[in-house]
Design a protein around this motif. Structure first.
Motif, mmCIF file in Angstrom:
data_model
loop_
_atom_site.group_PDB
_atom_site.id
_atom_site.type_symbol
_atom_site.label_atom_id
_atom_site.label_comp_id
_atom_site.label_asym_id
_atom_site.label_seq_id
_atom_site.Cartn_x
_atom_site.Cartn_y
_atom_site.Cartn_z
ATOM 1 N N SER A 125 33.184 45.982 39.239
ATOM 2 C CA SER A 125 33.014 44.704 38.521
ATOM 3 C C SER A 125 33.546 43.497 39.286
ATOM 4 O O SER A 125 33.574 42.393 38.754
ATOM 5 C CB SER A 125 33.715 44.787 37.159
ATOM 6 N N ASN A 126 33.969 43.668 40.526
ATOM 7 C CA ASN A 126 34.606 42.578 41.270
ATOM 8 C C ASN A 126 33.719 41.354 41.442
ATOM 9 O O ASN A 126 34.188 40.228 41.440
ATOM 10 C CB ASN A 126 35.032 43.076 42.657
ATOM 11 N N VAL A 129 33.283 38.664 38.114
ATOM 12 C CA VAL A 129 34.436 38.124 37.395
ATOM 13 C C VAL A 129 34.416 36.596 37.402
ATOM 14 O O VAL A 129 34.216 35.975 38.448
ATOM 15 C CB VAL A 129 35.746 38.634 38.025
ATOM 16 N N ASP A 130 34.629 36.010 36.231
ATOM 17 C CA ASP A 130 34.722 34.552 36.110
ATOM 18 C C ASP A 130 36.191 34.153 36.236
ATOM 19 O O ASP A 130 36.996 34.442 35.357
ATOM 20 C CB ASP A 130 34.164 34.107 34.759
ATOM 21 N N GLN A 225 42.725 36.543 34.773
ATOM 22 C CA GLN A 225 42.434 37.700 35.632
ATOM 23 C C GLN A 225 43.532 37.893 36.681
ATOM 24 O O GLN A 225 44.089 36.918 37.189
ATOM 25 C CB GLN A 225 41.093 37.513 36.333
ATOM 26 N N ARG A 237 41.067 45.304 42.967
ATOM 27 C CA ARG A 237 40.053 44.749 42.059
ATOM 28 C C ARG A 237 40.665 43.708 41.126
ATOM 29 O O ARG A 237 41.886 43.572 41.041
ATOM 30 C CB ARG A 237 39.424 45.869 41.235
ATOM 31 N N TYR A 238 39.785 43.018 40.392
ATOM 32 C CA TYR A 238 40.217 42.104 39.345
ATOM 33 C C TYR A 238 40.371 42.892 38.042
ATOM 34 O O TYR A 238 39.665 43.876 37.799
ATOM 35 C CB TYR A 238 39.183 41.001 39.121
ATOM 36 N N GLU A 239 41.287 42.436 37.205
ATOM 37 C CA GLU A 239 41.471 43.071 35.894
ATOM 38 C C GLU A 239 42.107 42.060 34.962
ATOM 39 O O GLU A 239 42.866 41.187 35.393
ATOM 40 C CB GLU A 239 42.351 44.308 36.029
ATOM 41 N N SER A 240 41.803 42.191 33.681
ATOM 42 C CA SER A 240 42.388 41.285 32.697
ATOM 43 C C SER A 240 43.900 41.444 32.665
ATOM 44 O O SER A 240 44.418 42.565 32.685
ATOM 45 C CB SER A 240 41.819 41.565 31.309
#
Length: 252
Positions: A125-126, A129-130, A225, A237-240
């Motif tokens: 999902s990288n 991401v917004d 993020q 990666r990005y994550e909430s």
């Protein structure tokens, strides 16, 4: 070096002892050749000066050696403390791994498949991401975050500090190093490396510390993020930020 200096001085002292140590005025009175004696006396005076210099060098070397011994002893004490602390951490990690394995073994095949699918989606999902339009905390923070972004998709490897694989604090320390700033290696040390922040104060490039024992760290990327290296089996990666127990932010 100290032993060599002491040997040289000892040789000179032995030679003087063998000469009998007669009083200089008496030696001059008894000498058959006063001019020759005075030449020798001048040489002896130079030797005495050399002896004094040698003694001073020996004293300085001894002081230096004693200081180095004290520093070495202190370092050994620190290493013993670190070794003990690492032993405790290893036992804690092994216990947590045992608990995690038990939990994993209790999952049904369907639950395992669902968990694996969720991980795969997170790893892919990288690109979507917004990150919003938040401005970085500083040019340093911007450079660190920019460096970390180039490592999206790199595998998590425990203890790795780059450039091809990372653990959580390995990624953050590597990113700040690329920006020209040295920060501590571990997440617990990084937690004390700058100004602490609440979640509302976070700006892109700030460190974000998670979990009560401060064992995880990432970089705030904007819009809630975090850019981080999560754990074994995942990639950078990005994550909430809400997916993990937030403790505080740190601004370098």
């Amino acid at each position: 070096e100290l032993n060599d200096l002491q040997d040289d001085l000892g040789t000179l002292a032995s030679a003087q002892y063998r000469s009998g140590g007669i009083d200089p005025s008496l030696q001059l009175f008894l000498s058959a050749d006063p001019d020759s004696y005075l030449d020798k006396a001048s040489t002896l005076d130079q030797l005495s000066t050399k002896q004094a210099e040698g003694l001073q060098q020996i004293a300085e070397k001894k002081r230096t050696l004693n200081q180095q011994k004290a520093e070495a002893a202190s370092k050994l004490d620190e290493l013993d403390e670190t070794r003990t602390e690492l032993g405790k951490k290893k036992k804690e990690v092994q216990a947590k791994l045992g608990e995690a394995q038990k939990l994993l073994n209790s999952l049904t095949a369907a639950q395992r498949a669902s968990l694996e699918a969720a991980e795969n989606r997170a790893n892919r999902s990288n690109e979507r991401v917004d990150l919003g339009n938040d401005l970085p905390a500083s040019s340093l923070a911007a450079a660190a975050l920019s460096a970390a972004k180039t490592k999206l998709g790199s595998p998590y490897v425990y203890g790795a500090t780059g450039p091809s694989s990372f653990d959580c604090s390995g990624l953050t320390s590597w990113a700040y190093a690329q920006a020209g700033a040295g920060i501590p290696r571990t997440s617990q040390s990084q937690a004390n490396a700058g100004t602490r922040l609440s979640m509302s104060q976070l700006m892109p490039g700030d460190l974000v510390i998670f979990y009560g024992d401060l064992h995880h760290v990432g970089l705030y990327a904007g819009n809630g993020q975090v850019l981080h290296a999560p754990r074994t089996g995942t990639v950078v990666r990005y994550e909430s930020i809400n997916n993990m127990p937030f403790q505080f932010g740190v601004r370098i």
